[in-house]
Design an enzyme around this catalytic site. Structure first.
Site, PDB file in Angstrom:
ATOM      1  N   GLY A   1       0.834  -1.194   0.000  1.00 53.76           N
ATOM      2  CA  GLY A   1       0.000   0.000   0.000  1.00 53.76           C
ATOM      3  C   GLY A   1       0.863   1.236   0.000  1.00 53.76           C
ATOM      4  O   GLY A   1       2.072   1.168   0.250  1.00 53.76           O
ATOM      5  N   SER A   2       0.262   2.369  -0.306  1.00 54.28           N
ATOM      6  CA  SER A   2       1.006   3.622  -0.214  1.00 54.28           C
ATOM      7  C   SER A   2       0.037   4.740   0.106  1.00 54.28           C
ATOM      8  O   SER A   2      -1.167   4.616  -0.137  1.00 54.28           O
ATOM      9  CB  SER A   2       1.735   3.907  -1.529  1.00 54.28           C
ATOM     10  OG  SER A   2       0.794   4.082  -2.558  1.00 54.28           O
ATOM     11  N   GLY A   3       0.570   5.803   0.673  1.00 54.98           N
ATOM     12  CA  GLY A   3      -0.246   6.964   1.006  1.00 54.98           C
ATOM     13  C   GLY A   3       0.447   8.215   0.508  1.00 54.98           C
ATOM     14  O   GLY A   3       1.285   8.156  -0.391  1.00 54.98           O
TER      15      GLY A   3
ATOM     16  N   THR B   1       2.664  10.006   2.026  1.00 56.21           N
ATOM     17  CA  THR B   1       4.038  10.155   2.479  1.00 56.21           C
ATOM     18  C   THR B   1       4.876   8.900   2.342  1.00 56.21           C
ATOM     19  O   THR B   1       6.066   8.974   2.095  1.00 56.21           O
ATOM     20  CB  THR B   1       4.034  10.562   3.975  1.00 56.21           C
ATOM     21  OG1 THR B   1       3.038  11.564   4.160  1.00 56.21           O
ATOM     22  CG2 THR B   1       5.374  11.121   4.405  1.00 56.21           C
ATOM     23  N   LYS B   2       4.235   7.730   2.538  1.00 56.89           N
ATOM     24  CA  LYS B   2       5.026   6.506   2.678  1.00 56.89           C
ATOM     25  C   LYS B   2       4.541   5.408   1.742  1.00 56.89           C
ATOM     26  O   LYS B   2       3.404   5.421   1.283  1.00 56.89           O
ATOM     27  CB  LYS B   2       4.936   6.017   4.130  1.00 56.89           C
ATOM     28  CG  LYS B   2       5.612   6.949   5.115  1.00 56.89           C
ATOM     29  CD  LYS B   2       5.111   6.741   6.540  1.00 56.89           C
ATOM     30  CE  LYS B   2       3.723   7.263   6.735  1.00 56.89           C
ATOM     31  NZ  LYS B   2       3.149   7.009   8.046  1.00 56.89           N
TER      32      LYS B   2
ATOM     33  N   VAL C   1       4.678   1.011   1.427  1.00 53.96           N
ATOM     34  CA  VAL C   1       4.915  -0.178   2.247  1.00 53.96           C
ATOM     35  C   VAL C   1       5.042  -1.393   1.338  1.00 53.96           C
ATOM     36  O   VAL C   1       4.184  -1.627   0.478  1.00 53.96           O
ATOM     37  CB  VAL C   1       3.760  -0.376   3.249  1.00 53.96           C
ATOM     38  CG1 VAL C   1       3.990  -1.613   4.104  1.00 53.96           C
ATOM     39  CG2 VAL C   1       3.609   0.857   4.132  1.00 53.96           C
TER      40      VAL C   1
ATOM     41  N   LYS D   1       8.382  -0.090   5.637  1.00 53.33           N
ATOM     42  CA  LYS D   1       7.777   1.206   5.328  1.00 53.33           C
ATOM     43  C   LYS D   1       8.880   2.234   5.105  1.00 53.33           C
ATOM     44  O   LYS D   1       9.786   2.367   5.933  1.00 53.33           O
ATOM     45  CB  LYS D   1       6.888   1.632   6.509  1.00 53.33           C
ATOM     46  CG  LYS D   1       5.835   2.651   6.141  1.00 53.33           C
ATOM     47  CD  LYS D   1       5.093   3.154   7.361  1.00 53.33           C
ATOM     48  CE  LYS D   1       3.808   2.412   7.611  1.00 53.33           C
ATOM     49  NZ  LYS D   1       2.925   3.156   8.551  1.00 53.33           N
TER      50      LYS D   1
ATOM     51  N   ASP E   1      -5.269  12.227  11.224  1.00 55.76           N
ATOM     52  CA  ASP E   1      -5.716  11.706   9.925  1.00 55.76           C
ATOM     53  C   ASP E   1      -6.331  10.330  10.163  1.00 55.76           C
ATOM     54  O   ASP E   1      -5.732   9.302   9.872  1.00 55.76           O
ATOM     55  CB  ASP E   1      -4.508  11.628   8.986  1.00 55.76           C
ATOM     56  CG  ASP E   1      -4.921  11.297   7.564  1.00 55.76           C
ATOM     57  OD1 ASP E   1      -6.136  11.317   7.277  1.00 55.76           O
ATOM     58  OD2 ASP E   1      -4.034  11.000   6.744  1.00 55.76           O
TER      59      ASP E   1
HETATM   60  N1  LIG Z   1       2.177  -3.151   8.468  1.00 62.42           N
HETATM   61  C1  LIG Z   1       1.530  -3.077   7.301  1.00 62.42           C
HETATM   62  N2  LIG Z   1       1.173  -4.198   6.633  1.00 62.42           N
HETATM   63  C2  LIG Z   1       0.523  -4.114   5.447  1.00 62.42           C
HETATM   64  N3  LIG Z   1       0.172  -2.967   4.853  1.00 62.42           N
HETATM   65  C3  LIG Z   1       0.488  -1.812   5.462  1.00 62.42           C
HETATM   66  C4  LIG Z   1       1.174  -1.809   6.709  1.00 62.42           C
HETATM   67  N4  LIG Z   1       1.335  -0.524   7.075  1.00 62.42           N
HETATM   68  C5  LIG Z   1       0.768   0.232   6.112  1.00 62.42           C
HETATM   69  N5  LIG Z   1       0.266  -0.527   5.133  1.00 62.42           N
HETATM   70  C6  LIG Z   1      -0.416  -0.039   3.913  1.00 62.42           C
HETATM   71  O1  LIG Z   1       0.350   1.024   3.365  1.00 62.42           O
HETATM   72  C7  LIG Z   1      -0.420   2.207   3.234  1.00 62.42           C
HETATM   73  C8  LIG Z   1       0.448   3.417   3.476  1.00 62.42           C
HETATM   74  O2  LIG Z   1       0.952   3.439   4.809  1.00 62.42           O
HETATM   75  P1  LIG Z   1       0.733   4.726   5.726  1.00 62.42           P
HETATM   76  O3  LIG Z   1       1.520   4.560   6.969  1.00 62.42           O
HETATM   77  O4  LIG Z   1      -0.736   4.962   5.887  1.00 62.42           O
HETATM   78  O5  LIG Z   1       1.400   5.856   4.820  1.00 62.42           O
HETATM   79  P2  LIG Z   1       0.970   7.409   4.611  1.00 62.42           P
HETATM   80  O6  LIG Z   1       1.457   8.163   5.809  1.00 62.42           O
HETATM   81  O7  LIG Z   1       1.651   7.800   3.363  1.00 62.42           O
HETATM   82  O8  LIG Z   1      -0.534   7.453   4.506  1.00 62.42           O
HETATM   83  C9  LIG Z   1      -1.583   2.045   4.232  1.00 62.42           C
HETATM   84  O9  LIG Z   1      -2.720   2.738   3.795  1.00 62.42           O
HETATM   85  C10 LIG Z   1      -1.783   0.537   4.242  1.00 62.42           C
HETATM   86  O10 LIG Z   1      -2.690   0.149   3.226  1.00 62.42           O
HETATM   87 MG   LIG Z   2      -1.819   6.660   5.650  1.00 67.20          MG
END
Ligand SMILES: Nc1ncnc2c1ncn2[C@@H]1O[C@H](COP(=O)(O)OP(=O)(O)O)[C@@H](O)[C@H]1O
Ligand SMILES: [Mg+2]
Length: 428
Positions: free
Chosen positions: A86-88, A90-91, A93, A107, A219
């Site tokens: 997944g991604s958002g 900022t990050k 994964v 991440k 958020d």
């Molecule tokens: N431990 C994890 N296992 C599987 N997927 C994850 C995990 N952590 C985050 N993700 C996926 O990655 C995405 C982005 O991580 P996130 O921390 O929310 O980043 P951002 O700060 O960019 O929103 C999440 O929306 C989720 O779908």
């Molecule tokens: Mg997020």
């Protein structure tokens, strides 16, 4: 920055990662931030943003216990192709394999994400912008290290990519989860949806009384959570805050949501009372409880659930009362007390009933054979049922309902109950 690290190359690495003890790395970064060393080359606005994030990070890290043990980058191998989970903003994964077996989530900063791109457009400084985003991940790592709860994704360690041990290359090694699929959750049995809501309430109770003070998730959305073994866990913590809004008078304390506003009180200490806890709770109500709690709940529990929905939807309850109300529902459900109020009539159609624990048949959790009998007699298709050895998370057995006694498969461990009106007319 090289001095604190311990280089270890792993043959199969697609990107060589440096092993480094998690806390010593963080301490080094805080003492000697490259952002400031190379500061003169950065635009003043960006420099100021970097300073602010560093201050925020330092405040959170202060007083934290030293991280002992933990995974190193050498223990982790990026899975072939590094499947993106997944991604958002900022990050990003990705999934990775542990050298000793098992899988984790890695991440890191999302170079093509909105946060980095917007910063680049504004300041035209790619390296500085990556670093700015990395501070958010470092903040998250610091929070994950200081907070421990089953509702918070577990941090196994942190490491740095081959570009050097600068914060821009930081990677967090996390417990692997599955991104939340709301549509899928809506199709699971009520008991599983209740578990998710209860887990969320326990998490918010912990956050309201955390060692760092009352923490708000600014958020707060389903995509910031993942599922691990049927349990909900928050994974995105970089927008968490321990600050409560300062105020001079009550008018400064309005908690605003798109559909609703709540006037709060300004305490004598000059803080909006309980604003962090209330913001979390209303978000839990609007994103989770309204979708997951009510439908196909046992009818006798519905008044209690409606009360929870009302009381969290208008913030009459705080998190303490909400947790008590959830625990009461759990007790009624586990003990079967709710059955004394009214006979249970679960909705189920055909012989694939809904919501079944199995796609292949009608598998429902019951308190007792009597409850299963009530369900069977309420369903025209039901001719017999078996109480299986399987149990759900609350300890209730699963009952398998069948349309025809002739489908029976001999099993010495199970008792088969047959409807009196059915052709055999007796109980085996
Ligand atoms: N431990 C994890 N296992 C599987 N997927 C994850 C995990 N952590 C985050 N993700 C996926 O990655 C995405 C982005 O991580 P996130 O921390 O929310 O980043 P951002 O700060 O960019 O929103 C999440 O929306 C989720 O779908
Ligand atoms: Mg997020």
């Amino acid at each position: 920055m090289e001095a604190g690290g311990r280089r270890r190359r792993v043959a199969a690495l697609s990107a060589a990662l440096l092993a480094l003890s998690a806390l010593s790395a963080l301490a080094l970064l805080l003492l000697s931030p490259p952002a400031l060393r190379a500061g003169s080359a950065l635009p003043p606005g960006l420099l100021e943003e970097l300073r602010q994030r560093r201050r925020d990070l330092r405040r959170l890290a202060a007083g934290g216990a030293a991280a002992e043990g933990g995974l190193r980058c050498g223990d982790v191998r990026r899975a072939a192709g590094g499947a993106v989970l997944g991604s958002g903003f900022t990050k990003v994964v990705v999934r990775a394999a542990l050298a000793g077996g098992g899988a984790v989530a890695l991440k890191s900063v999302h170079g093509a994400g909105r946060e980095v791109r917007q910063c680049e457009q504004r300041y035209g400084a790619p390296a500085g912008c990556r670093r700015l985003a990395a501070y958010k991940l470092l903040k998250e790592v610091t929070l994950l290290r200081r907070l421990r709860h089953p509702g918070i994704v577990q941090l196994h360690g942190q490491c740095y990519d081959s570009g050097g041990e600068t914060e821009a290359g930081v990677t967090a090694v996390l417990e692997l989860g599955a991104p939340l699929e709301m549509i899928q959750l809506l199709q699971t049995p009520w008991e599983e949806r209740f578990k998710i809501c209860l887990g969320l309430v326990e998490l918010l109770f912990y956050l309201a009384h955390s060692p760092l003070g009352s923490i708000v998730l600014l958020d707060f959305q389903p995509r910031q959570f993942v599922m691990v073994d049927g349990n909900l866990k928050v994974t995105d913590m970089d927008d968490a805050s321990t600050e409560e809004l300062s105020c001079e008078e009550d008018n400064d304390c309005t908690l605003d949501f798109p559909t609703k506003s709540f006037p709060l009180r300004c305490s004598s200490a000059g803080k909006c009372e309980g604003i962090n806890e209330k913001r979390n709770l209303f978000n839990a109500y609007r994103y989770f409880f309204t979708y997951l709690l009510p439908h196909s709940a046992p009818p006798a529990l519905q008044p209690f659930l409606s009360d929870i929905l009302n009381a969290t939807g208008n913030l009459r309850y705080g998190i303490n009362e909400t947790l008590r109300a959830f625990e009461k529902v759990l007790h009624l459900y586990k003990s079967g007390l709710y059955l004394q109020k009214r006979p249970l009539l679960l909705k189920a159609e055909a012989y694939k009933c809904w919501p079944s624990y199995s796609h292949l048949g009608c598998l429902l959790s019951v308190h007792s054979p009597e409850e299963a009998a009530a369900i069977c007699s309420s369903q025209p298709h039901c001719q017999s049922f078996i109480i299986t050895q399987q149990r759900t998370w609350t300890g209730r057995p699963l009952a398998s309902f069948q349309s025809s006694p002739t489908d029976l498969i001999p099993d010495t461990t199970a008792i088969v109950y047959i409807k009196r009106s059915a052709s055999l007319g007796r109980r085996l």
